[in-house]
Design a protein around this motif. Sequence first.
Motif, mmCIF file in Angstrom:
data_model
loop_
_atom_site.group_PDB
_atom_site.id
_atom_site.type_symbol
_atom_site.label_atom_id
_atom_site.label_comp_id
_atom_site.label_asym_id
_atom_site.label_seq_id
_atom_site.Cartn_x
_atom_site.Cartn_y
_atom_site.Cartn_z
ATOM 1 N N CYS A 41 -4.490 -7.342 9.694
ATOM 2 C CA CYS A 41 -4.102 -6.012 9.204
ATOM 3 C C CYS A 41 -5.157 -5.258 8.416
ATOM 4 O O CYS A 41 -4.832 -4.258 7.775
ATOM 5 C CB CYS A 41 -2.839 -6.124 8.363
ATOM 6 S SG CYS A 41 -3.081 -6.876 6.737
ATOM 7 N N SER A 42 -6.422 -5.676 8.449
ATOM 8 C CA SER A 42 -7.432 -4.937 7.706
ATOM 9 C C SER A 42 -7.643 -3.549 8.300
ATOM 10 O O SER A 42 -7.776 -3.392 9.519
ATOM 11 C CB SER A 42 -8.762 -5.694 7.708
ATOM 12 O OG SER A 42 -9.769 -4.906 7.101
ATOM 13 N N ARG A 43 -7.708 -2.561 7.421
ATOM 14 C CA ARG A 43 -8.010 -1.197 7.858
ATOM 15 C C ARG A 43 -9.508 -0.969 7.957
ATOM 16 O O ARG A 43 -9.957 0.064 8.470
ATOM 17 C CB ARG A 43 -7.378 -0.217 6.852
ATOM 18 C CG ARG A 43 -7.434 1.237 7.234
ATOM 19 C CD ARG A 43 -6.524 2.073 6.371
ATOM 20 N NE ARG A 43 -6.844 2.012 4.957
ATOM 21 C CZ ARG A 43 -7.757 2.767 4.352
ATOM 22 N NH1 ARG A 43 -8.480 3.642 5.056
ATOM 23 N NH2 ARG A 43 -7.966 2.669 3.055
ATOM 24 N N SER A 48 -9.613 -5.697 13.874
ATOM 25 C CA SER A 48 -8.325 -6.178 13.384
ATOM 26 C C SER A 48 -7.222 -5.790 14.368
ATOM 27 O O SER A 48 -7.313 -4.795 15.094
ATOM 28 C CB SER A 48 -8.002 -5.612 12.000
ATOM 29 O OG SER A 48 -7.608 -4.259 12.069
ATOM 30 N N LEU A 50 -4.316 -4.658 13.663
ATOM 31 C CA LEU A 50 -3.697 -3.404 13.246
ATOM 32 C C LEU A 50 -4.441 -2.200 13.803
ATOM 33 O O LEU A 50 -3.831 -1.251 14.319
ATOM 34 C CB LEU A 50 -3.662 -3.321 11.723
ATOM 35 C CG LEU A 50 -3.057 -2.055 11.131
ATOM 36 C CD1 LEU A 50 -1.563 -2.020 11.374
ATOM 37 C CD2 LEU A 50 -3.351 -1.960 9.642
ATOM 38 N N MET A 51 -5.766 -2.203 13.722
ATOM 39 C CA MET A 51 -6.541 -1.076 14.217
ATOM 40 C C MET A 51 -6.457 -0.989 15.729
ATOM 41 O O MET A 51 -6.431 0.113 16.299
ATOM 42 C CB MET A 51 -7.994 -1.196 13.747
ATOM 43 C CG MET A 51 -8.162 -1.124 12.236
ATOM 44 S SD MET A 51 -7.412 0.363 11.503
ATOM 45 C CE MET A 51 -8.565 1.608 12.093
ATOM 46 N N GLY A 89 -2.549 5.866 5.627
ATOM 47 C CA GLY A 89 -3.895 5.480 6.046
ATOM 48 C C GLY A 89 -4.755 6.660 6.445
ATOM 49 O O GLY A 89 -5.932 6.755 6.058
ATOM 50 N N ASN A 90 -4.190 7.602 7.217
ATOM 51 C CA ASN A 90 -4.947 8.793 7.618
ATOM 52 C C ASN A 90 -5.383 9.609 6.408
ATOM 53 O O ASN A 90 -6.496 10.132 6.356
ATOM 54 C CB ASN A 90 -4.106 9.671 8.539
ATOM 55 C CG ASN A 90 -3.769 9.001 9.853
ATOM 56 O OD1 ASN A 90 -2.849 8.192 9.903
ATOM 57 N ND2 ASN A 90 -4.492 9.311 10.905
ATOM 58 N N CYS A 93 -8.253 7.941 4.596
ATOM 59 C CA CYS A 93 -9.502 8.149 5.341
ATOM 60 C C CYS A 93 -10.040 9.558 5.107
ATOM 61 O O CYS A 93 -11.244 9.765 4.907
ATOM 62 C CB CYS A 93 -9.270 7.920 6.834
ATOM 63 S SG CYS A 93 -8.973 6.199 7.291
ATOM 64 N N ASP A 98 -12.462 5.207 3.768
ATOM 65 C CA ASP A 98 -12.369 4.721 5.139
ATOM 66 C C ASP A 98 -13.184 3.446 5.341
ATOM 67 O O ASP A 98 -13.402 3.014 6.468
ATOM 68 C CB ASP A 98 -12.828 5.795 6.124
ATOM 69 C CG ASP A 98 -14.250 6.271 5.845
ATOM 70 O OD1 ASP A 98 -14.834 5.825 4.837
ATOM 71 O OD2 ASP A 98 -14.761 7.078 6.639
ATOM 72 N N VAL A 135 -2.909 5.881 11.381
ATOM 73 C CA VAL A 135 -3.552 4.694 10.827
ATOM 74 C C VAL A 135 -2.655 4.157 9.718
ATOM 75 O O VAL A 135 -2.374 4.858 8.743
ATOM 76 C CB VAL A 135 -4.947 5.022 10.246
ATOM 77 C CG1 VAL A 135 -5.545 3.786 9.572
ATOM 78 C CG2 VAL A 135 -5.873 5.540 11.336
ATOM 79 N N ASP A 137 -1.860 1.855 6.534
ATOM 80 C CA ASP A 137 -2.528 1.184 5.418
ATOM 81 C C ASP A 137 -1.494 0.287 4.762
ATOM 82 O O ASP A 137 -0.536 0.772 4.169
ATOM 83 C CB ASP A 137 -3.076 2.194 4.408
ATOM 84 C CG ASP A 137 -3.746 1.493 3.235
ATOM 85 O OD1 ASP A 137 -4.927 1.117 3.381
ATOM 86 O OD2 ASP A 137 -3.075 1.303 2.206
#
Length: 290
Positions: A41-43, A48, A50-51, A89-90, A93, A98, A135, A137
């Motif tokens: 799950c790392s952003r 990852s 998640l990404m 997350g967006n 960033c 980010d 995205v 987070d």
Amino acid sequence: MKAEEWPVWGTTARVVVTEPSTLPAARVLIESMLSEIDLACSRFRPDSELMAAGRSSGPVQVSPLLATLVEVALRAAEDSDGAVDPTVGNALCALGYDRDLSIVDVDGLAVTVKIAGWRSVTLSGNTLTLPKDTVLDLGATAKAFAADCCARLVADALDTGVLVSLGGDIATAGPAPHGWQVLVQDRDDDPSCVVTMPAGKAIATSSTRSRQWRRGDRLLHHILDPRTCQPAPRMWRCVTVVADNCTDANTLTTAALVNGNQALTMLREHNVPARLVAADGSVRTLGGWP
């Protein structure tokens, strides 16, 4: 007791065990668990899971671990009435966060973007559906959940009492006849206190000062208000809560920072021991703290 610490995720991991001989094995177990969670799950890493899920269109099958991490984040959003929203997350960033804070680009503008909102995320079993270009987070819950998981893992596997600290997120498991003494202090210039916490309890601290970065002429922090997609007003320097698990404690501390002047009311409703340090350094306690 015996302890060891090392850097991880831009903070410090620390493990304390009541059976000193178990310390090397405890660290191995914790490092393995943190590595799995980071890959899930790392952003900040493009490889990852998640990404990869965010780059997919439509429903995507994810691992049981990532499904659990997303489920925990969505539950935190619901329990906090949306104050803790994983779809920020967006917005993070757009504000420049980010990448790891140590290499954040201080040049450029801090842009405000709209977010889809946590209710737009669908999780059915291991099938995850995200709005387009969203995205997630999971920082507000994944680190605390990791502390909970690591503490239980070490206690069960090695038959020892254990405290696992990941930055401000501290979980304990197994026996500790005299409890755990924990220093509560965010930054060196903040007021401090020491509390004795019963075995099996957890404590979390969220801060508007510890994870900061500069973007142009603005000093920003990582606790965003989902309603504005901007850092929450710095009414509180930090908030600390004791709960049965670290995930719940961190959900409440994050929500308190977002809620600002409604934080005291919210924490009283949850009837948890809490300590809040205001912007001027004054301290408020409630819920029977300490």
